[in-house]
Design a protein around this motif. Structure first.
Motif, short mmCIF file in Angstrom:
data_model
loop_
_atom_site.label_atom_id
_atom_site.label_comp_id
_atom_site.label_asym_id
_atom_site.label_seq_id
_atom_site.Cartn_x
_atom_site.Cartn_y
_atom_site.Cartn_z
N UNK A 170 -2.67 3.53 5.07
CA UNK A 170 -3.76 4.01 6.42
C UNK A 170 -2.99 5.15 7.19
N UNK A 171 -4.09 6.01 7.20
CA UNK A 171 -2.83 7.54 7.87
C UNK A 171 -4.09 7.49 8.72
N UNK A 172 -2.86 6.83 10.51
CA UNK A 172 -3.52 6.94 11.68
C UNK A 172 -3.16 7.99 12.29
N UNK A 173 -4.66 9.17 13.16
CA UNK A 173 -3.43 9.73 13.84
C UNK A 173 -4.00 9.77 15.69
N UNK A 194 8.17 6.73 -2.40
CA UNK A 194 7.44 5.56 -1.98
C UNK A 194 7.42 5.04 -0.51
N UNK A 195 6.33 5.11 0.34
CA UNK A 195 6.45 4.65 1.40
C UNK A 195 5.89 3.48 1.77
N UNK A 196 7.01 2.16 1.84
CA UNK A 196 6.93 0.67 1.72
C UNK A 196 6.13 0.21 2.84
N UNK A 197 5.46 -1.20 2.71
CA UNK A 197 4.69 -1.21 3.97
C UNK A 197 5.33 -0.86 4.95
N UNK A 211 3.89 7.50 -3.40
CA UNK A 211 3.20 5.87 -2.88
C UNK A 211 2.38 5.47 -1.93
N UNK A 212 1.60 5.49 -0.44
CA UNK A 212 1.52 5.61 0.49
C UNK A 212 1.04 3.60 0.62
N UNK A 213 1.82 2.86 0.87
CA UNK A 213 1.72 0.93 1.09
C UNK A 213 1.11 0.86 2.51
N UNK A 214 2.38 1.40 3.01
CA UNK A 214 2.39 1.35 5.10
C UNK A 214 0.85 1.94 6.00
N UNK A 215 1.39 2.17 7.12
CA UNK A 215 0.55 3.66 7.76
C UNK A 215 1.58 3.88 8.39
#
Length: 406
Positions: free
Chosen positions: A139-142, A78-81, A104-108
């Motif tokens: 979101x995954x922002x590189x 779990x990756x929280x907001x 479970x990716x909820x954050x960035x």
């Protein structure tokens, strides 16, 4: 040496946590989630959202705990907001937990763009995992805009690729859905040596002038399905490379970018064949190519066969249908990639360029059995359209505009 030391440190963390096993975390991140799964929350392993301090080690530790859990329940990472800063992050297997393991990716996720922090092909990699679900709407922002100036691949044939955002190597029975990838340093996604992997409901975005930011590159993989996604990049929306078999691309909205490509093929020695590719029900908008097959001149011998492009809408596209067997233009020697059994059917819309169908096949291994059925393209500029076919065996049925090659 510093880069090697950092990668060795990351591997050492993985080895250590594999050694202690999942039982060590009964009171740390091993909370029971929904029915039949156990949650491993990255916060409980030291991840720090909203901080410039990296959470890389915490993420890998949480992964290994989930991966090594062996109690008959499914594991959920779990990756929280919140916004989490990561450098090179390795999610390695094989795992002991009940399949599939869920991320479970909820954050960035936000990339550290110091390139000295990266020693290999990727920012975030999944390696040797059988049974994987990535979901959650995150979101995954590189932040690739910080490093694109270092991409010299247009002028340097031996250039080093910038890290891909998500790298799947030797991954089996996996699904990725409902996430957003932004501004990759290199490819947004690279899938290689993998089997039975599916991707849907993705949003992938980078500026049209961003270099080598393919939405997804597939190579040496079997049974790959990409669907119901929107991709806008500075390169191919999807590129299908050597060794890809049984690949389906369905209901993709592509553009801006370079279109949907089979290739490039033949750049490296001893490349594997591409067979069984279906591209269907796609809309391609404002791209420099529509559906493209591209191979390098002076290549070794290989094949691209059994390709179907069907039910595709072109919207102000340059080169809607193109085969380019002189891609790269760095040699006068012909390509030896043999293209055969290709079908283009039910393709309609608008072309920016006057040559809407352009088959530039190899003089040494001409294209064989290329079929066109119901092609209805018109000019965006209200000008006549033409078709050009060089070194190609072509057949036609149904409506043809532009008119068939003569």
């Amino acid at each position: 040496m510093a880069v090697i030391a950092r990668r060795a440190s990351a591997i050492a963390v993985l080895v250590l946590w594999f050694a202690v096993g999942g039982n060590a975390f009964a009171g740390r991140g091993g909370g029971v989630g929904g029915v039949g799964d156990t949650i491993f929350n990255v916060l409980q392993f030291g991840a720090k959202p909203g901080s410039r301090e990296e959470s890389t080690q915490a993420f890998m530790q949480a992964w290994v705990a989930a991966c090594q859990k062996f109690d008959g329940l499914k594991a959920r990472l779990l990756i929280p907001p919140g916004v989490y800063t990561l450098s090179e992050t390795i999610f390695g297997g094989p795992c002991k937990s009940r399949r599939p393991i869920t991320v479970q990716l909820l954050g960035t996720l936000s990339a550290n763009t110091d390139l000295s922090e990266y020693s290999d092909k990727s920012w975030i990699s999944f390696d040797s995992v059988d049974g994987l679900v990535i979901t959650g709407g995150g979101i995954i922002d590189a932040h690739g805009q910080n490093v694109w100036k270092y991409d010299d691949c247009k002028s340097n044939p031996g250039c080093a690729r910038l890290p891909a955002t998500l790298y799947f190597n030797n991954v089996r029975n996996a699904k990725t859905k409902g996430i957003t990838l932004l501004n990759s340093m290199g490819f947004h996604m690279h899938v290689t040596n993998s089997y039975n992997v599916r991707f849907h409901s993705l949003r992938i975005s980078a500026p049209p002038d961003s270099p080598n930011t393919d939405g997804m590159h597939i190579s040496k993989s079997q049974t790959v399905k990409v669907s119901r996604s929107t991709i806008s990049t500075g390169d191919d929306c999807i590129s299908i490379g050597q060794g890809s078999t049984n690949v389906t691309v369905n209901k993709i909205t592509c553009g801006p970018g370079h279109g949907i490509s089979v290739g490039s093929l033949g750049k490296l020695p001893n490349e594997l064949d591409v067979k069984g590719v279906i591209v269907k029900n796609c809309t391609i908008k404002g791209t420099t190519n529509g559906v493209r097959i591209k191979t390098w001149p002076a290549s070794g011998a290989s094949q691209a066969a059994g390709l179907l492009f069907t039910n595709i809408i072109m919207d102000n596209v340059q080169n809607p249908i193109i085969v380019d067997q002189g891609y790269g233009h760095r040699s006068n020697q012909p390509s030896r990639v043999k293209i055969s059994n290709v079908i283009y059917q039910n393709i309609e819309g608008t072309s920016v360029t006057p040559v809407a169908v352009n088959l530039m096949c190899s003089r040494q291994v001409p294209c064989q059995n290329v079929r066109f059925n119901n092609i209805k393209l018109r000019s965006s500029l209200n000008a006549p359209l033409t078709a050009s076919c060089t070194n190609a065996q072509v057949g036609y049925t149904g409506i043809q505009y532009p008119p068939p090659c003569r």
